[in-house]
Structures are given as structure tokens and as C-alpha cells.
Scaffold this motif. Structure first.
Motif, PDB file in Angstrom:
ATOM      1  N   PRO A  99      -0.577   1.956  18.723  1.00  0.00           N
ATOM      2  CA  PRO A  99       0.550   1.326  18.023  1.00  0.00           C
ATOM      3  C   PRO A  99       0.563  -0.168  18.323  1.00  0.00           C
ATOM      4  N   GLU A 100       0.945  -0.980  17.326  1.00  0.00           N
ATOM      5  CA  GLU A 100       0.812  -2.433  17.470  1.00  0.00           C
ATOM      6  C   GLU A 100       2.140  -3.169  17.504  1.00  0.00           C
ATOM      7  N   ASN A 101       3.252  -2.468  17.327  1.00  0.00           N
ATOM      8  CA  ASN A 101       4.556  -3.131  17.426  1.00  0.00           C
ATOM      9  C   ASN A 101       5.575  -2.124  17.958  1.00  0.00           C
ATOM     10  N   GLN A 102       6.808  -2.593  18.145  1.00  0.00           N
ATOM     11  CA  GLN A 102       7.818  -1.754  18.784  1.00  0.00           C
ATOM     12  C   GLN A 102       8.176  -0.524  17.934  1.00  0.00           C
ATOM     13  N   ILE A 103       8.276  -0.719  16.617  1.00  0.00           N
ATOM     14  CA  ILE A 103       8.616   0.408  15.753  1.00  0.00           C
ATOM     15  C   ILE A 103       7.536   1.483  15.834  1.00  0.00           C
ATOM     16  N   GLU A 104       6.286   1.071  15.795  1.00  0.00           N
ATOM     17  CA  GLU A 104       5.190   2.042  15.894  1.00  0.00           C
ATOM     18  C   GLU A 104       5.196   2.738  17.245  1.00  0.00           C
ATOM     19  N   SER A 134       2.260  -7.010   7.658  1.00  0.00           N
ATOM     20  CA  SER A 134       1.847  -7.614   6.385  1.00  0.00           C
ATOM     21  C   SER A 134       0.606  -6.911   5.860  1.00  0.00           C
ATOM     22  N   LYS A 135       0.315  -7.149   4.573  1.00  0.00           N
ATOM     23  CA  LYS A 135      -0.863  -6.544   3.972  1.00  0.00           C
ATOM     24  C   LYS A 135      -2.130  -6.986   4.696  1.00  0.00           C
ATOM     25  N   GLU A 136      -2.166  -8.269   5.104  1.00  0.00           N
ATOM     26  CA  GLU A 136      -3.340  -8.773   5.815  1.00  0.00           C
ATOM     27  C   GLU A 136      -3.502  -8.087   7.175  1.00  0.00           C
ATOM     28  N   SER A 137      -2.385  -7.838   7.856  1.00  0.00           N
ATOM     29  CA  SER A 137      -2.458  -7.165   9.153  1.00  0.00           C
ATOM     30  C   SER A 137      -2.953  -5.728   8.997  1.00  0.00           C
ATOM     31  N   VAL A 138      -2.486  -5.040   7.951  1.00  0.00           N
ATOM     32  CA  VAL A 138      -2.938  -3.671   7.710  1.00  0.00           C
ATOM     33  C   VAL A 138      -4.428  -3.666   7.390  1.00  0.00           C
ATOM     34  N   ASP A 139      -4.870  -4.636   6.559  1.00  0.00           N
ATOM     35  CA  ASP A 139      -6.299  -4.710   6.231  1.00  0.00           C
ATOM     36  C   ASP A 139      -7.133  -5.011   7.471  1.00  0.00           C
ATOM     37  N   ASP A 140      -6.619  -5.880   8.346  1.00  0.00           N
ATOM     38  CA  ASP A 140      -7.335  -6.177   9.595  1.00  0.00           C
ATOM     39  C   ASP A 140      -7.401  -4.935  10.487  1.00  0.00           C
ATOM     40  N   PHE A 141      -6.301  -4.162  10.500  1.00  0.00           N
ATOM     41  CA  PHE A 141      -6.267  -2.921  11.278  1.00  0.00           C
ATOM     42  C   PHE A 141      -7.349  -1.963  10.792  1.00  0.00           C
ATOM     43  N   LEU A 142      -7.476  -1.807   9.476  1.00  0.00           N
ATOM     44  CA  LEU A 142      -8.496  -0.913   8.926  1.00  0.00           C
ATOM     45  C   LEU A 142      -9.892  -1.480   9.123  1.00  0.00           C
ATOM     46  N   ALA A 143     -10.030  -2.827   9.027  1.00  0.00           N
ATOM     47  CA  ALA A 143     -11.338  -3.448   9.206  1.00  0.00           C
ATOM     48  C   ALA A 143     -11.858  -3.238  10.622  1.00  0.00           C
ATOM     49  N   TYR A 144     -10.924  -3.119  11.585  1.00  0.00           N
ATOM     50  CA  TYR A 144     -11.325  -2.872  12.974  1.00  0.00           C
ATOM     51  C   TYR A 144     -12.087  -1.554  13.103  1.00  0.00           C
ATOM     52  N   MET A 147       0.844  -1.204   0.000  1.00  0.00           N
ATOM     53  CA  MET A 147       0.000   0.000   0.000  1.00  0.00           C
ATOM     54  C   MET A 147       0.877   1.251   0.000  1.00  0.00           C
ATOM     55  N   PRO A 148       0.577   2.225  -0.847  1.00  0.00           N
ATOM     56  CA  PRO A 148       1.387   3.435  -0.876  1.00  0.00           C
ATOM     57  C   PRO A 148       1.180   4.270   0.378  1.00  0.00           C
ATOM     58  N   VAL A 149       2.215   5.000   0.720  1.00  0.00           N
ATOM     59  CA  VAL A 149       2.127   5.880   1.884  1.00  0.00           C
ATOM     60  C   VAL A 149       1.301   7.098   1.514  1.00  0.00           C
ATOM     61  N   PRO A 150       0.263   7.460   2.316  1.00  0.00           N
ATOM     62  CA  PRO A 150      -0.575   8.607   1.970  1.00  0.00           C
ATOM     63  C   PRO A 150       0.182   9.904   2.003  1.00  0.00           C
ATOM     64  N   GLY A 151      -0.072  10.752   1.040  1.00  0.00           N
ATOM     65  CA  GLY A 151       0.496  12.090   1.037  1.00  0.00           C
ATOM     66  C   GLY A 151       1.925  12.113   0.571  1.00  0.00           C
ATOM     67  N   GLY A 152       2.846  11.596   1.390  1.00  0.00           N
ATOM     68  CA  GLY A 152       4.243  11.537   1.033  1.00  0.00           C
ATOM     69  C   GLY A 152       4.887  12.911   0.968  1.00  0.00           C
ATOM     70  N   TRP A 153       6.131  12.882   0.457  1.00  0.00           N
ATOM     71  CA  TRP A 153       6.882  14.136   0.385  1.00  0.00           C
ATOM     72  C   TRP A 153       6.249  15.120  -0.571  1.00  0.00           C
ATOM     73  N   SER A 154       5.642  14.615  -1.656  1.00  0.00           N
ATOM     74  CA  SER A 154       4.985  15.529  -2.591  1.00  0.00           C
ATOM     75  C   SER A 154       3.829  16.253  -1.924  1.00  0.00           C
ATOM     76  N   LEU A 178     -13.638  -0.342   8.062  1.00  0.00           N
ATOM     77  CA  LEU A 178     -13.189  -0.001   6.714  1.00  0.00           C
ATOM     78  C   LEU A 178     -12.898  -1.305   5.969  1.00  0.00           C
ATOM     79  N   GLU A 179     -13.818  -1.726   5.137  1.00  0.00           N
ATOM     80  CA  GLU A 179     -13.673  -2.956   4.365  1.00  0.00           C
ATOM     81  C   GLU A 179     -12.830  -2.676   3.132  1.00  0.00           C
ATOM     82  N   CYS A 180     -11.549  -2.993   3.211  1.00  0.00           N
ATOM     83  CA  CYS A 180     -10.616  -2.650   2.136  1.00  0.00           C
ATOM     84  C   CYS A 180     -10.943  -3.384   0.846  1.00  0.00           C
TER      85      CYS A 180
END
Length: 228
Positions: A112-117, A63-73, A1-8, A76-78
Motif C-alpha cells: 500500500p502506498e498511502n494511508q487510505i490503502e 493520480s493517473k500517472e501514479s497508477v501507471d507508474d505503479f503498474l509499470a513497476y 480507470m474503471p474499477v475491475p469487476g465491480g458489483w456486477s 506493465l506498460e499501460c
């Protein structure tokens, strides 16, 4: 999934703030309004950057599935969204989370769901504290500048009214004196500011500035109208 907004997106937001400030200047908006607008645009830029950073970490560390599950919570049905809708809704969730950090609200519904976050979230907390302090300082400075002339005028009028009451001056005469003193004070303040600016610039700029300030009078002289 692309990062929203970004540097542009960050560059676009900064450009919008710059052009909006120029537009406000041309409308002769009071300087304190322009400064407040500039501060708000800078804060929006920092929030946007924090949003992109948080979502970048979310995408890169899950993973993509984890991100989709995060949004589904968040209902948001991706699978039913096109890429643009998914990007927009992802940005809104991340933007909401960063705003709760920066405003120190912290509802706790997005976590946040992991150490990096968690590390990124702590970093954003400290950035939010700095931004909040900057905003308070800027608003206080703007308010002080905006009200300083008004306070000076109010003190002058108070002294004048006290003097007139002390010598039992009639109401009509007191009103006329007060209006004249107020007008004279405004004219003198503008003159003092002009003199201060004139004394601080080199001779060439001094002449150019004088020509600009007195262009109406110069344009009324026929032979001077041909001079650019």
C-alpha cells in the motif's frame, strides 16, 4: 480507470456459485462435496470483493500517472495496452495482493502506498483471518459429517470380527456373517433416516414423500399409472 469487476462482477460470481451448486445437486454429487464447493465459491467472492475495494482506493487516491507508474513497476506498460488489457492486468495485480493478505503469506512485493490503502489493507487482513477461520471450521464440519457414518460402520465391523474370533468361527462363515451384518446395517441406517424424515413433516408432505419414494412400485400397478 474503471474499477475491475465491480458489483456486477460480484453478482455474476455469486450467480455462478448458485447455479453450479444446483448443477452439482442434480448430478447427485455427495453433499459434503457440494458444501465444500459452496464454501470455496464464497471465499472467491470475498477475494473478488476485496480486490475491487483495494483497486478502487488505488484509483481514487492516486493520480493517473501514479497508477501507471505503479503498474509499470510490475513491467506493465499501460501506454501499449488497450483499456481491456489494462483493466485485466490491473485486476491481476490487485487480486494477487489481496490473496497474499488472505492467505497470510505477505510476500511484500506489492505494498500500500498511502494511508487510505493502508487502512483498507488492515481491514482486509482482519477479513482474511475471519475467512480462514470459517474455511477451517467448514472443512472440519464437512469431514466430520462425511466420516461419521464410515466410523460407525467401522466400529460395528470391528465388534463383529472380535466376536467371531472369540468363538473361533471359520473364515468362510465369518466372511458371510460380516457381509450380511454390513448390508443389514446399511439398510437399517437408510430406514432410520427415512423414519426420522417422515416423522418431522406434516401429513400432506408425508403422503407426497411416500408417493415419491414408492413411485416405482405404484407405477407397476396399471390403474395407478393414470394418477399424476
Amino acid at each position: 480507470m474503471p474499477v475491475p469487476g465491480g458489483w456486477s462482477g460480484r453478482g455474476a460470481l455469486a450467480a455462478v456459485g448458485e447455479y453450479a451448486t444446483i448443477f452439482l445437486d442434480r448430478l447427485h454429487i455427495p453433499i459434503y462435496v457440494s458444501r465444500l464447493f459452496g464454501a470455496m465459491m464464497w471465499i472467491l467472492l470475498m477475494i473478488h470483493t476485496g480486490t475491487c475495494l483495494f483497486w478502487f482506493c488505488k484509483v481514487m487516491t492516486n493520480s493517473k500517472e501514479s497508477v501507471d507508474d505503479f503498474l509499470a513497476y510490475y513491467d506493465l506498460e499501460c501506454s501499449r495496452m488497450d483499456p481491456l488489457q489494462k483493466l485485466l492486468h490491473s485486476y491481476i495485480v490487485a487480486w494477487y495482493y489481496v490473496n497474499t493478505i488472505f492467505t497470510t503469506v505477505g510476500f511484500g512485493d506489492v505494498l500500500p502506498e498511502n494511508q487510505i490503502e493502508r487502512i483498507v489493507s488492515v481491514f482486509l487482513m482482519h477479513v482474511g483471518v475471519l475467512i480462514f477461520g470459517y474455511l477451517l471450521s467448514e472443512v472440519q464440519d464437512i469431514a466430520s459429517d462425511a466420516l461419521s457414518a464410515k466410523r460407525e460402520r467401522s466400529k460395528l465391523l470391528t465388534r463383529i470380527r472380535r466376536f467371531l474370533q472369540e468363538y473361533d468361527i471359520s473364515k468362510d462363515l465369518s466372511q458371510r456373517v460380516t457381509e450380511w451384518v454390513e448390508f443389514s446395517h446399511q439398510v437399517q441406517s437408510r430406514h432410520n433416516l427415512q423414519e426420522e424424515v417422515m416423522d418431522s413433516v406434516p401429513p400432506l408432505l408425508h403422503r407426497m414423500l411416500l408417493a415419491r419414494l414408492h413411485r416405482g412400485m405404484l407405477n407397476s400397478v396399471p390403474f395407478l399409472q393414470q394418477i399424476p
